[in-house]
Design an enzyme around this catalytic site. Structure first.
Site, PDB file in Angstrom:
ATOM      1  N   LYS A 114       0.826  -1.202   0.000  1.00 51.46           N
ATOM      2  CA  LYS A 114       0.000   0.000   0.000  1.00 51.46           C
ATOM      3  C   LYS A 114       0.863   1.256   0.000  1.00 51.46           C
ATOM      4  CE  LYS A 114      -4.296  -1.750   1.977  1.00 51.46           C
ATOM      5  NZ  LYS A 114      -5.237  -1.664   3.101  1.00 51.46           N
ATOM      6  N   LYS A 196      -4.090 -11.855  -6.168  1.00 49.57           N
ATOM      7  CA  LYS A 196      -5.426 -11.962  -5.557  1.00 49.57           C
ATOM      8  C   LYS A 196      -6.397 -11.001  -6.242  1.00 49.57           C
ATOM      9  CE  LYS A 196      -5.635  -8.542  -1.936  1.00 49.57           C
ATOM     10  NZ  LYS A 196      -5.978  -8.069  -0.657  1.00 49.57           N
ATOM     11  N   LYS A 199     -10.343  -5.411  -4.530  1.00 49.47           N
ATOM     12  CA  LYS A 199     -11.292  -4.305  -4.669  1.00 49.47           C
ATOM     13  C   LYS A 199     -10.668  -3.151  -5.435  1.00 49.47           C
ATOM     14  CE  LYS A 199     -12.485  -4.582   0.123  1.00 49.47           C
ATOM     15  NZ  LYS A 199     -12.748  -3.858   1.335  1.00 49.47           N
TER      16      LYS A 199
END
Ligand code: TYM
Length: 332
Positions: A114, A196, A199
């Site tokens: 992130k 993965k 979102k």
């Protein structure tokens, strides 16, 4: 009545949830709600570690509750609440910060990912994210935490922090265990199955969002990457694309992976991808309708959150008071 063990989990009300969240978290929660004392939070305090639009965050918070209910989670069996409604989360997080080392946080893979993605906003909250998550879990003395594979490292650190605190003082926190699905703990991106499904994926064709309509779902599955060869077999190492699709099909139809394989014996990839798309679309359509229906009854939803916050605050308060006493905070 025999005492049930406690189960805790949460989802952030950010972006659009994907079928990865559904499979890795919600579908797993559904099968557990009868046997445990369940707390399911809406993690809006975690959400603000990445900049959010305030109106959207508010809307997504209540939409996530409606989704929990629309998927079949039962407010009679589970305690649903919004993280920021229970101040003990921030309070315990502060205490646990003093039992956590900066080096441990710097090593977290999600923090590194992130930080790279949000280089303009590597804030303290982003780094502290796992400690807040530890506070969430430990406040409720949770025995089990059902989450997807991507949360494994965060759960490990929660266990370390709990053990560290227990060793310094005396047993205070239940040391939680993760519950990971054997099949479905990591749903892959449809365009890049080793990654993965997320979102916040850059390529929206790789993710099926829970709000997608049937046309979009079928279109994305038709474009999903498969593997060389033509057999439809579950073999994650050599056939990650096909195995990912078989996993999705199995969860959305309630069949085992073996049964899923049998359904497609002798069939081609085209038929297979269409069938997976249809299984997902058929399952999501009634959930979407029910979510919309629930969202039109804000009073009902707010009531659930109000009662949930009261119950959660009661449980969390007991743990927080114990902690304050042990660390020497003066009580009046
Ligand atoms: P979040 O909101 O990123 O994701 C919610 C849940 O969905 C799972 N998940 C997946 N499972 C399988 N395949 C995927 N592709 C996939 N993508 C996401 C996640 O593992 C998670 O279970 N930090 C947490 C929220 C949280 C929490 C907690 C969880 C806050 N406090 C305390 C457990 C306990 C998170 O960001 O989840």
């Amino acid at each position: 009545m025999e005492d049930k063990k406690t189960l805790y989990s949460a989802i952030q009300p950010t972006n659009n949830l994907t079928i990865g969240n559904y499979v890795g978290a919600i579908s797993n929660w559904l099968s557990l709600q009868n046997d445990y004392d369940c707390y399911y939070a809406i993690a809006n305090m975690h959400a603000i570690t990445v900049r959010q639009d305030p109106a959207e965050l508010r809307r997504k918070t209540v939409a996530l509750l409606a989704l929990y209910l629309a998927c079949g989670l039962d407010p009679q069996k589970c305690c649903f609440y919004v993280q920021s409604h229970v101040s003990a989360h921030a309070e315990l997080c502060w205490v646990l910060n003093t039992f956590t080392y900066v080096g441990e946080m710097e090593r977290m893979t999600q923090f590194k990912d992130k930080s790279a993605r949000h280089a303009e906003n590597v804030n303290m909250g982003l780094m502290d994210y796992p400690v807040l998550m530890a506070a969430d879990i430990l406040l409720y003395q949770a025995h089990y935490v059902p989450v997807g594979e991507d949360q494994r490292q965060h759960l490990e650190i929660a266990r370390d922090i709990a053990q560290r605190f227990n060793n310094i003082y005396s047993p205070t926190f239940t040391v939680p265990e993760g519950l990971f699905l054997k099949v479905g703990a990591k749903i892959g991106d449809l365009q890049d199955p080793l990654k993965k499904m997320s979102k916040s994926a850059e390529n929206a064709n790789g993710s099926i969002f829970l709000t997608d309509d049937k046309d979009a779902i079928i279109r994305k599955f038709k474009r999903a990457v498969t593997d060389s060869g033509s057999e439809i077999l579950f073999d994650p190492e050599n056939k990650p694309g096909v195995s990912n699709l078989l996993t999705i099909y199995s969860v959305f139809t309630g069949k085992t992976v073996k049964e899923a394989e049998a359904d497609f014996e002798g069939k081609g990839y085209g038929d297979f991808k269409l069938a997976v798309g249809e299984a997902v679309a058929d399952k999501l359509a009634p959930i979407q309708l029910e979510q919309q229906r629930l969202l039109s009854d804000r009073g009902y939803l707010d009531n659930i959150l109000k009662e949930g916050a009261e119950k959660a605050a009661y449980t969390a308060g007991k743990t927080l008071r114990k902690v304050y006493k042990k660390i020497g905070f003066y009580q009046i």
